[in-house]
Design an enzyme around this catalytic site. Structure first.
Site, PDB file in Angstrom:
ATOM      1  N   GLY A 414       0.818  -1.205   0.000  1.00  0.00           N
ATOM      2  CA  GLY A 414       0.000   0.000   0.000  1.00  0.00           C
ATOM      3  C   GLY A 414       0.847   1.248   0.000  1.00  0.00           C
ATOM      4  O   GLY A 414       2.046   1.218   0.303  1.00  0.00           O
ATOM      5  N   GLY A 417       0.390   8.983   2.339  1.00  0.00           N
ATOM      6  CA  GLY A 417       1.192  10.180   2.509  1.00  0.00           C
ATOM      7  C   GLY A 417       2.370   9.967   3.435  1.00  0.00           C
ATOM      8  O   GLY A 417       3.278  10.781   3.496  1.00  0.00           O
ATOM      9  N   GLY A 419       4.267   7.154   3.266  1.00  0.00           N
ATOM     10  CA  GLY A 419       5.234   6.288   2.611  1.00  0.00           C
ATOM     11  C   GLY A 419       4.629   5.013   2.068  1.00  0.00           C
ATOM     12  O   GLY A 419       3.408   4.844   2.032  1.00  0.00           O
ATOM     13  N   ILE A 420       5.503   4.116   1.662  1.00  0.00           N
ATOM     14  CA  ILE A 420       5.106   2.865   1.028  1.00  0.00           C
ATOM     15  C   ILE A 420       5.316   1.715   2.008  1.00  0.00           C
ATOM     16  O   ILE A 420       6.297   1.687   2.749  1.00  0.00           O
ATOM     17  CB  ILE A 420       5.928   2.614  -0.253  1.00  0.00           C
ATOM     18  CG1 ILE A 420       5.770   3.799  -1.211  1.00  0.00           C
ATOM     19  CG2 ILE A 420       5.490   1.330  -0.940  1.00  0.00           C
ATOM     20  CD1 ILE A 420       6.647   3.691  -2.446  1.00  0.00           C
ATOM     21  N   VAL A 421       4.394   0.748   1.999  1.00  0.00           N
ATOM     22  CA  VAL A 421       4.529  -0.457   2.815  1.00  0.00           C
ATOM     23  C   VAL A 421       4.775  -1.639   1.891  1.00  0.00           C
ATOM     24  O   VAL A 421       4.051  -1.830   0.907  1.00  0.00           O
ATOM     25  CB  VAL A 421       3.269  -0.716   3.662  1.00  0.00           C
ATOM     26  CG1 VAL A 421       3.453  -1.954   4.523  1.00  0.00           C
ATOM     27  CG2 VAL A 421       2.965   0.481   4.535  1.00  0.00           C
ATOM     28  N   ASP A 535      -5.579   7.397  15.924  1.00  0.00           N
ATOM     29  CA  ASP A 535      -5.953   7.195  14.518  1.00  0.00           C
ATOM     30  C   ASP A 535      -6.530   5.795  14.326  1.00  0.00           C
ATOM     31  O   ASP A 535      -6.208   5.091  13.369  1.00  0.00           O
ATOM     32  CB  ASP A 535      -4.728   7.409  13.621  1.00  0.00           C
ATOM     33  CG  ASP A 535      -5.105   7.502  12.143  1.00  0.00           C
ATOM     34  OD1 ASP A 535      -6.270   7.818  11.846  1.00  0.00           O
ATOM     35  OD2 ASP A 535      -4.238   7.251  11.290  1.00  0.00           O
TER      36      ASP A 535
END
Length: 716
Positions: A414, A417, A419-421, A535
């Site tokens: 995924g 905003g 970063g990338i996982v 969150d």
């Protein structure tokens, strides 16, 4: 009379006539008799009809003898029978997370081959018998989360093979035994937090060279100064001394160096770096200006004018001294000019032929030579690069290194905003989740280190574990356990592109919400800082192989901000995948509209989020309540009603006011579970309590978790 009494006893206990059960089996049955409640029937197959107990639940044998009794998390209620001590070959006892009460029987320590004693999460009390020192082969003692009191027995230091000692969250008092550091030389894990231990921290603790992970002495009553010898512990050990009565300067050596203030807070008497409380000149052990290495005691005093001799006349410079000074100045100026000219030529050479890494190639092209000129980014961050450029493990289970991580196969899970996982599969098959935090920021490494190590200490079955991290100027990585079954949002709603979708049954939904509540209780009440998630939403709840929930992305916004990003509340939402629109044949016409996860994030925030910047625990409770409503209704947090939209909380309130039938509210996929209707209504009531507009009227997450547990018990 005696023959008659014997006849009556034999008649009332026919097992004594036919039983061929050996002595170890009889001892275990004596243990079973001390248990008054076994709600899950864990000991149902413990009976007299067997020759030995080796096939019984929780019992392991070797060569026909019992070597292990392991019955964790079975809600067993009772006391510990002394009969366990008669099992001569017993090696392991694991009765964690039950409801045992009473004291530890002295007879238990007659099993002198015992290697592990794991009893955490019960209600045991009393002192630990001195007989524990007889256990020469003991390697693991975990008595945490009980009500033990008294002092730690001095005899414990005779257990030379002890590797794990966890006595946290009890009521132990007194000081640590003499010889604690020199006796337990094999100790790898030490957790004494949340007790009432006092006295001085033994100076010989610095001898525990095998320690790993976190040495936790927090939330006690230790006094005096921090022994400088603690710096002799392995440098990767994190020493938690928070919330004691320690005083004096913090030693700056070895494992105590470069630690953030979070390791020392809660000790008003401590001073010096990394705290903002400077040591005064009269603080014992503090360095006064006269003893600081750069200002020795014989440093000459400074005067505004020329020095004055004994006669009181000012001494002038001799003619020869003036000549020497002038000549030195001329030579110095020439050298500076030559150096400037050399560096200028090197800068030109670097700029002409350097590659993207700052290296310049020779004309022959046979290799590359390092450019000697200083680049701006290197010179400015040189002091910040200490302990960087390496993978930092946060627990002992991390067996891979940076090279293995970089060579592994990676698949994008995924983007957001923050970063990338990636899903990363190492060569040995170990699967991890790796999040890249971006490339910005290079000045806040110590702050990042303090924060990430605090998060890395969190351990709970319903919270994703942070295993390691990596920091450099160009790369920041967080390495987590990989959770294989996606997130809760997809499990409830599906997502675009899914060929088939099987909604969660009610039993799984109830299991998930209970697990999330337990994870949040841990964050709110048992984590070192009593954290707030801030969150919480279905995208941040990952599901394991057996649909057990794992809360993720805790502290992520804070870490991203330190690492150089500026995540907004909205951009910090994980993934922008769109849920699949579910329209079963019996679905109501006002089906929830499809929105991206990013646009839905604000609907999980409490009403006070519009006025208050900093989230609170009651904020988390509201978010949890919205998740409960989503699980019950199967709807997204924004509902299409005719031509207008309404958030899920207000839609439910409207349904209640209009007294709509329960079938109009429930997810059609679970409405068929008619026998569970009472459970669903009870969960709906809990959800409505959580989403109260006023924070003060919302329950704590512990009360929510307890209510869900009682609900499950009443339905069994």
């Amino acid at each position: 009379m005696f023959p008659l009494l014997l006849f009556i006893l034999l008649f009332c206990n026919p097992h004594s006539l036919v039983s061929s059960l050996n002595g170890e089996g009889l001892a275990l049955l004596s243990f079973k008799q001390s248990i008054t409640e076994d709600p899950e029937g864990s000991l149902n197959n413990w009976n007299y009809s067997d020759e030995n107990p080796c096939t019984w639940n929780g019992v392991t044998c070797k060569e026909g003898n019992v070597v292990s009794v392991s019955i964790p998390k079975k809600k067993l209620l009772g006391f510990l029978s002394s009969a366990l001590g008669s099992l001569s070959d017993l090696r392991h006892v694991n009765l964690r997370n039950n409801k045992f009460f009473g004291s530890l029987p002295v007879e238990l320590f007659e099993a002198q081959g015992l290697q592990s004693l794991v009893l955490y999460g019960n209600s045991l009390s009393g002192s630990v018998p001195a007989e524990i020192g007889k256990l020469k082969y003991l390697q693991t003692v975990d008595l945490s989360q009980n009500f033990f009191n008294g002092s730690i027995p001095t005899s414990l230091i005779q257990c030379k093979r002890l590797k794990t000692l966890d006595l946290s969250r009890n009521n132990f008092t007194g000081s640590l035994p003499d010889g604690f550091g020199t006796g337990l030389i094999s100790l790898e894990k030490l957790d004494l937090s949340y007790n009432k231990l006092g006295g001085l921290i033994p100076s010989d603790m610095g001898n525990l060279s095998s320690l790993q992970g976190t040495v936790d002495l927090s939330h006690n009553r230790f006094t005096g100064s921090i022994p400088a010898s603690l710096g002799n512990l392995p440098e990767k050990v994190y020493i938690d001394l928070t919330y004691n009565n320690l005083s004096g300067p913090i030693p700056q050596n070895g494992a105590l160096m470069n630690r953030g203030p979070t390791a020392f807070i809660g000790n008003p008497g401590l001073c010096g770096p990394p705290l903002k409380n400077p040591c005064s000149a009269d603080t014992p052990g503090a360095n006064s200006p006269s003893s600081f290495p750069y200002f020795p005691n014989n440093y000459p005093p400074q005067n505004s004018g020329n020095s004055v001799g004994k006669s009181g006349k000012a001494k002038g410079l001799s003619k020869s001294a003036v000549i020497v000074i002038v000549v030195s100045d001329v030579v110095g100026i020439c050298l500076v000019g030559l150096l400037f000219s050399y560096c200028y030529s090197r800068v030109c050479a670097c700029n002409k032929g350097k590659d993207e890494n700052g290296y310049s190639f020779d004309k022959g092209g046979k290799g590359r030579k390092e450019c000697l000129c200083f680049r701006k980014d290197e010179s400015e961050t040189l002091s910040e690069n200490v302990e960087q450029y390496d993978l930092v493990p946060l627990d002992t289970q991390v067996t891979f290194d940076l090279d293995e991580l970089l060579k592994a196969s990676a698949f994008v899970l995924g983007k957001s905003g923050i970063g990338i996982v990636y899903k990363v599969v190492l060569e040995d098959g170990l699967t991890l989740a790796v999040r890249r935090l971006g490339e910005g920021g290079s000045q806040r490494f110590k702050e990042f280190q303090t924060e990430v190590e605090a998060i890395g200490k969190l351990r709970h079955p319903n919270i994703v574990t942070l295993r390691a991290y990596y920091w450099s100027v160009d790369e920041k990585l967080l390495i987590y356990d990989y959770i294989p079954n996606g997130n809760l949002a997809t499990a409830i709603h599906g997502k675009a592109g899914m060929l088939s979708f099987t909604p969660l049954p009610w039993s799984d939904r109830l299991k998930i919400v209970k697990g999330v509540a337990k994870g949040m209780v841990y964050l709110h009440e048992f984590s070192p800082k009593k954290y707030v998630h801030g969150d919480l939403k279905p995208n941040n709840i990952l599901l394991g192989l057996n649909m057990e929930p794992h809360i993720s992305d805790f502290g992520l916004g804070r870490l991203a901000n330190i690492a150089g990003g500026s995540p907004t509340l909205q951009s910090s939402r994980m993934t922008s995948e769109k849920p699949q629109q579910r329209q079963p044949s019996n679905a109501p016409s006002d089906v929830a509209t499809v929105h991206s996860a990013t646009s839905l994030g604000s609907y999980y925030q409490a009403p006070e989020a519009l006025k208050v910047v900093k989230p609170s625990q009651k904020w988390d409770v509201y978010s949890y309540g919205v998740i409960l409503l989503e699980m019950i209704t199967g709807r997204l947090p924004i509902v299409q009603v005719g031509t207008s939209e309404m958030d899920l909380v207000h839609w439910i309130q409207l349904c209640i006011e209009e007294k709509k039938p329960l079938a109009d509210v429930l997810d059609p996929y679970i409405a068929e579970d008619v026998d569970k209707e009472e459970e669903m209504v009870a969960v709906l009531k809990i959800a409505m309590a959580c989403v109260q507009n006023s924070p003060e009227r919302r329950p704590t997450i512990r009360h929510v978790s307890d209510a869900l547990d009682r609900l499950a018990m009443s339905s069994d």
